[in-house]
Design a protein around this motif. Structure first.
Motif, PDB file in Angstrom:
ATOM      1  N   GLU A  70     -11.269  -1.871   4.197  1.00 42.10           N
ATOM      2  CA  GLU A  70     -11.563  -0.654   4.947  1.00 42.10           C
ATOM      3  C   GLU A  70     -10.711   0.508   4.451  1.00 42.10           C
ATOM      4  OE1 GLU A  70     -11.448   1.047   9.542  1.00 42.10           O
ATOM      5  OE2 GLU A  70     -10.908  -1.034   9.125  1.00 42.10           O
ATOM      6  N   MET A  71      -9.415   0.261   4.253  1.00 35.13           N
ATOM      7  CA  MET A  71      -8.537   1.315   3.746  1.00 35.13           C
ATOM      8  C   MET A  71      -8.980   1.776   2.365  1.00 35.13           C
ATOM      9  SD  MET A  71      -6.091   2.174   5.867  1.00 35.13           S
ATOM     10  CE  MET A  71      -5.141   1.559   7.254  1.00 35.13           C
ATOM     11  N   LEU A  72      -9.327   0.827   1.508  1.00 28.54           N
ATOM     12  CA  LEU A  72      -9.714   1.185   0.150  1.00 28.54           C
ATOM     13  C   LEU A  72     -11.031   1.954   0.124  1.00 28.54           C
ATOM     14  CD1 LEU A  72      -8.673  -2.097  -1.690  1.00 28.54           C
ATOM     15  CD2 LEU A  72      -7.529   0.127  -1.793  1.00 28.54           C
ATOM     16  N   ARG A  73     -11.964   1.619   1.023  1.00 27.23           N
ATOM     17  CA  ARG A  73     -13.203   2.402   1.119  1.00 27.23           C
ATOM     18  C   ARG A  73     -12.893   3.831   1.555  1.00 27.23           C
ATOM     19  NH1 ARG A  73     -15.453  -2.362   3.247  1.00 27.23           N
ATOM     20  NH2 ARG A  73     -15.033  -1.657   5.381  1.00 27.23           N
ATOM     21  N   HIS A  74     -12.016   3.960   2.555  1.00 25.92           N
ATOM     22  CA  HIS A  74     -11.622   5.285   3.027  1.00 25.92           C
ATOM     23  C   HIS A  74     -10.989   6.084   1.885  1.00 25.92           C
ATOM     24  CE1 HIS A  74     -10.155   8.064   6.262  1.00 25.92           C
ATOM     25  NE2 HIS A  74      -9.245   8.328   5.339  1.00 25.92           N
ATOM     26  N   LEU A  75     -10.109   5.439   1.134  1.00 26.18           N
ATOM     27  CA  LEU A  75      -9.444   6.115   0.019  1.00 26.18           C
ATOM     28  C   LEU A  75     -10.457   6.558  -1.033  1.00 26.18           C
ATOM     29  CD1 LEU A  75      -6.128   4.881  -1.582  1.00 26.18           C
ATOM     30  CD2 LEU A  75      -7.933   5.848  -2.974  1.00 26.18           C
ATOM     31  N   HIS A  76     -11.393   5.672  -1.369  1.00 25.40           N
ATOM     32  CA  HIS A  76     -12.401   6.017  -2.381  1.00 25.40           C
ATOM     33  C   HIS A  76     -13.271   7.180  -1.910  1.00 25.40           C
ATOM     34  CE1 HIS A  76     -15.321   5.579  -5.568  1.00 25.40           C
ATOM     35  NE2 HIS A  76     -16.289   5.499  -4.666  1.00 25.40           N
ATOM     36  N   GLU A  77     -13.668   7.173  -0.629  1.00 23.82           N
ATOM     37  CA  GLU A  77     -14.478   8.267  -0.101  1.00 23.82           C
ATOM     38  C   GLU A  77     -13.697   9.584  -0.160  1.00 23.82           C
ATOM     39  OE1 GLU A  77     -15.393   6.812   3.744  1.00 23.82           O
ATOM     40  OE2 GLU A  77     -16.878   5.342   3.033  1.00 23.82           O
ATOM     41  N   SER A  78     -12.421   9.545   0.172  1.00 23.74           N
ATOM     42  CA  SER A  78     -11.597  10.758   0.102  1.00 23.74           C
ATOM     43  C   SER A  78     -11.468  11.238  -1.344  1.00 23.74           C
ATOM     44  CB  SER A  78     -10.206  10.488   0.686  1.00 23.74           C
ATOM     45  OG  SER A  78     -10.282  10.179   2.061  1.00 23.74           O
ATOM     46  N   VAL A  87       4.039  10.573 -17.281  1.00 28.31           N
ATOM     47  CA  VAL A  87       3.569   9.793 -16.132  1.00 28.31           C
ATOM     48  C   VAL A  87       2.045   9.814 -16.169  1.00 28.31           C
ATOM     49  CG1 VAL A  87       3.537   9.586 -13.623  1.00 28.31           C
ATOM     50  CG2 VAL A  87       5.622  10.323 -14.793  1.00 28.31           C
ATOM     51  N   ARG A  88       1.495   8.743 -16.715  1.00 26.38           N
ATOM     52  CA  ARG A  88       0.038   8.649 -16.856  1.00 26.38           C
ATOM     53  C   ARG A  88      -0.541   7.480 -16.051  1.00 26.38           C
ATOM     54  NH1 ARG A  88       1.476   9.775 -22.431  1.00 26.38           N
ATOM     55  NH2 ARG A  88       0.985  11.943 -22.943  1.00 26.38           N
ATOM     56  N   ASP A  89       0.183   6.384 -16.004  1.00 18.90           N
ATOM     57  CA  ASP A  89      -0.283   5.203 -15.275  1.00 18.90           C
ATOM     58  C   ASP A  89       0.603   5.005 -14.051  1.00 18.90           C
ATOM     59  OD1 ASP A  89      -2.335   4.355 -17.157  1.00 18.90           O
ATOM     60  OD2 ASP A  89      -0.681   3.844 -18.497  1.00 18.90           O
ATOM     61  N   VAL A  90      -0.014   5.163 -12.883  1.00 14.79           N
ATOM     62  CA  VAL A  90       0.723   5.103 -11.618  1.00 14.79           C
ATOM     63  C   VAL A  90       0.173   3.954 -10.788  1.00 14.79           C
ATOM     64  CG1 VAL A  90       1.295   6.347  -9.482  1.00 14.79           C
ATOM     65  CG2 VAL A  90       1.154   7.584 -11.667  1.00 14.79           C
ATOM     66  N   LEU A  91       1.071   3.259 -10.108  1.00 15.03           N
ATOM     67  CA  LEU A  91       0.695   2.172  -9.214  1.00 15.03           C
ATOM     68  C   LEU A  91       1.165   2.516  -7.811  1.00 15.03           C
ATOM     69  CD1 LEU A  91      -0.349  -0.727  -8.763  1.00 15.03           C
ATOM     70  CD2 LEU A  91       1.916  -1.547  -9.429  1.00 15.03           C
ATOM     71  N   ASP A  92       0.225   2.527  -6.848  1.00 13.19           N
ATOM     72  CA  ASP A  92       0.531   2.804  -5.444  1.00 13.19           C
ATOM     73  C   ASP A  92       0.378   1.495  -4.674  1.00 13.19           C
ATOM     74  OD1 ASP A  92       0.843   3.706  -2.869  1.00 13.19           O
ATOM     75  OD2 ASP A  92      -0.744   5.220  -2.952  1.00 13.19           O
ATOM     76  N   ILE A  93       1.518   0.947  -4.220  1.00 13.43           N
ATOM     77  CA  ILE A  93       1.530  -0.350  -3.540  1.00 13.43           C
ATOM     78  C   ILE A  93       1.408  -0.138  -2.033  1.00 13.43           C
ATOM     79  CG2 ILE A  93       2.945  -2.357  -2.996  1.00 13.43           C
ATOM     80  CD1 ILE A  93       4.129  -2.178  -5.772  1.00 13.43           C
ATOM     81  N   GLY A  94       0.379  -0.751  -1.440  1.00 10.77           N
ATOM     82  CA  GLY A  94       0.123  -0.517  -0.026  1.00 10.77           C
ATOM     83  C   GLY A  94      -0.383   0.895   0.184  1.00 10.77           C
ATOM     84  N   ALA A  95      -1.434   1.240  -0.544  1.00 11.87           N
ATOM     85  CA  ALA A  95      -1.886   2.632  -0.635  1.00 11.87           C
ATOM     86  C   ALA A  95      -2.428   3.180   0.675  1.00 11.87           C
ATOM     87  CB  ALA A  95      -2.956   2.759  -1.725  1.00 11.87           C
ATOM     88  N   GLY A  96      -2.919   2.331   1.562  1.00 10.82           N
ATOM     89  CA  GLY A  96      -3.457   2.817   2.829  1.00 10.82           C
ATOM     90  C   GLY A  96      -4.599   3.785   2.609  1.00 10.82           C
ATOM     91  N   THR A  97      -4.543   4.924   3.266  1.00  9.76           N
ATOM     92  CA  THR A  97      -5.615   5.920   3.136  1.00  9.76           C
ATOM     93  C   THR A  97      -5.389   6.877   1.980  1.00  9.76           C
ATOM     94  OG1 THR A  97      -4.512   7.351   4.751  1.00  9.76           O
ATOM     95  CG2 THR A  97      -6.171   5.815   5.595  1.00  9.76           C
ATOM     96  N   GLY A  98      -4.300   6.685   1.213  1.00  2.84           N
ATOM     97  CA  GLY A  98      -4.126   7.455  -0.012  1.00  2.84           C
ATOM     98  C   GLY A  98      -3.124   8.584   0.053  1.00  2.84           C
ATOM     99  N   MET A 120      -4.441   7.820  12.053  1.00  2.04           N
ATOM    100  CA  MET A 120      -3.043   8.151  12.246  1.00  2.04           C
ATOM    101  C   MET A 120      -2.351   8.338  10.898  1.00  2.04           C
ATOM    102  SD  MET A 120      -0.293   6.309  14.756  1.00  2.04           S
ATOM    103  CE  MET A 120       0.188   4.987  13.671  1.00  2.04           C
ATOM    104  N   LEU A 121      -2.726   7.529   9.898  1.00  2.28           N
ATOM    105  CA  LEU A 121      -2.128   7.676   8.577  1.00  2.28           C
ATOM    106  C   LEU A 121      -2.475   9.020   7.957  1.00  2.28           C
ATOM    107  CD1 LEU A 121      -2.742   4.090   7.138  1.00  2.28           C
ATOM    108  CD2 LEU A 121      -0.567   5.070   7.882  1.00  2.28           C
ATOM    109  N   ASP A 122      -3.716   9.463   8.143  1.00  8.46           N
ATOM    110  CA  ASP A 122      -4.111  10.764   7.600  1.00  8.46           C
ATOM    111  C   ASP A 122      -3.354  11.895   8.293  1.00  8.46           C
ATOM    112  OD1 ASP A 122      -5.852   9.700   5.764  1.00  8.46           O
ATOM    113  OD2 ASP A 122      -7.609   9.868   7.051  1.00  8.46           O
ATOM    114  N   LEU A 123      -3.154  11.780   9.598  1.00  9.76           N
ATOM    115  CA  LEU A 123      -2.394  12.799  10.319  1.00  9.76           C
ATOM    116  C   LEU A 123      -0.943  12.808   9.865  1.00  9.76           C
ATOM    117  CD1 LEU A 123      -3.861  12.270  13.892  1.00  9.76           C
ATOM    118  CD2 LEU A 123      -4.137  14.313  12.475  1.00  9.76           C
ATOM    119  N   ASP A 124      -0.375  11.628   9.657  1.00 13.61           N
ATOM    120  CA  ASP A 124       0.991  11.544   9.140  1.00 13.61           C
ATOM    121  C   ASP A 124       1.093  12.252   7.795  1.00 13.61           C
ATOM    122  OD1 ASP A 124       3.756  10.053   9.302  1.00 13.61           O
ATOM    123  OD2 ASP A 124       2.996   9.660   7.284  1.00 13.61           O
TER     124      ASP A 124
END
Length: 264
Positions: free
Chosen positions: A63-71, A29-40, A1-5
């Motif tokens: 699980e979310m972080l694995r999905h993000l890394h794979e993407s 803007v070189r160093d970025v922090l994404d808080i609660g990154a979900g699927t990216g 659902m997050l990817d569809l959003d």
């Protein structure tokens, strides 16, 4: 659902990151922090906007972080993404300084958002930016009078959702501008970002409707009336002549509040 959003809101997201780049001005803007990154969703939008940036993507879910890394690997940007499992309610991780912090639909999950905002303030370099996005309500897809047994089914579902969120997420709907100012930020810009799509919807938006309403059906089953369960079952049955994908009145309506702030 997050990817569809992410797919449905891609245009609005591109406009928002373009505005962030404008407000950043000459500050790199070189160093970025994404808080609660979900699927990216935010991570990839920011990588596209800032080609010299790397993103530290924080989430509590492996699980979310694995999905993000794979993407990231599929899109050949894995070398620019650092997935980091961390619970910000426990402690702020040792991640160094950032030029931009992105917090989309994450601050209301914090047990102590004021402390996290102060940690963000301490993490940002002078001239850095915090982009904070909150979606107060789930998206809407149906006409207000829809309900095969009783009109107004979706509105009643949202009442139940709001009650559940208020119980488990007490910071939903907070006075975020006051909290940002108290944490030491100056709000550079605030705006509402609205996604409003009407029939005929793209296939991605229709799948988004199925995913979101299906989640409501499964999670709220015990609280829904028999009429509302029956209406949702009809809409979600792809073989039914009244299913979502057959409806000419299907829509996507979603509003998010955005604050872009800088440390004082």
């Amino acid at each position: 659902m997050l990817d569809l959003d992410a797919e449905v809101t891609a245009g609005q997201l591109a406009e928002l990151t373009a505005r962030i780049a404008e407000l950043a001005g000459d500050h790199p803007v070189r160093d970025v922090l994404d808080i609660g990154a979900g699927t990216g969703t935010g991570t990839f939008a920011l990588l596209r906007r800032f080609p010299e940036a790397t993103v530290t993507a924080i989430d509590t879910s492996d699980e979310m972080l694995r999905h993000l890394h794979e993407s990231a690997t599929r899109h050949d940007v894995a070398d620019r993404v650092r997935p980091l499992r961390a619970d910000l309610d426990e402690a702020w991780p040792a991640i160094g300084h950032a030029d931009l912090v992105w917090a989309s639909s994450s601050m209301h999950h914090m047990a102590d958002p004021d402390r996290v905002l102060r940690d963000i303030h301490a993490t940002l370099r002078p001239g850095g930016l915090l982009a904070m996005i909150e979606m107060e309500q789930m998206p809407r897809f149906l006409p207000d009078d829809l309900g095969f047994g009783r009109p107004g089914m979706e509105a009643r579902c949202h009442v139940l959702l709001d009650e559940a969120r208020a119980e488990h997420l007490p910071h939903i709907g907070s006075d975020w501008p006051s909290r940002l100012i108290a944490a030491g930020f100056t709000i550079r810009e605030s705006r509402d970002v609205t996604v409003g799509l009407r029939s005929p919807l793209p296939e991605t938006a229709i799948r988004y409707a199925y995913a979101t309403l299906g989640r409501i059906r499964s999670r709220m089953a015990d609280q829904l009336s028999a009429d509302d369960r029956s209406t949702l079952d009809t809409l979600l049955d792809k073989d039914d002549p009244n299913a979502l994908h057959t409806r000419s009145d299907l829509r996507v309506l979603s509003t998010r509040s955005v604050w872009i702030a800088t440390p004082r």
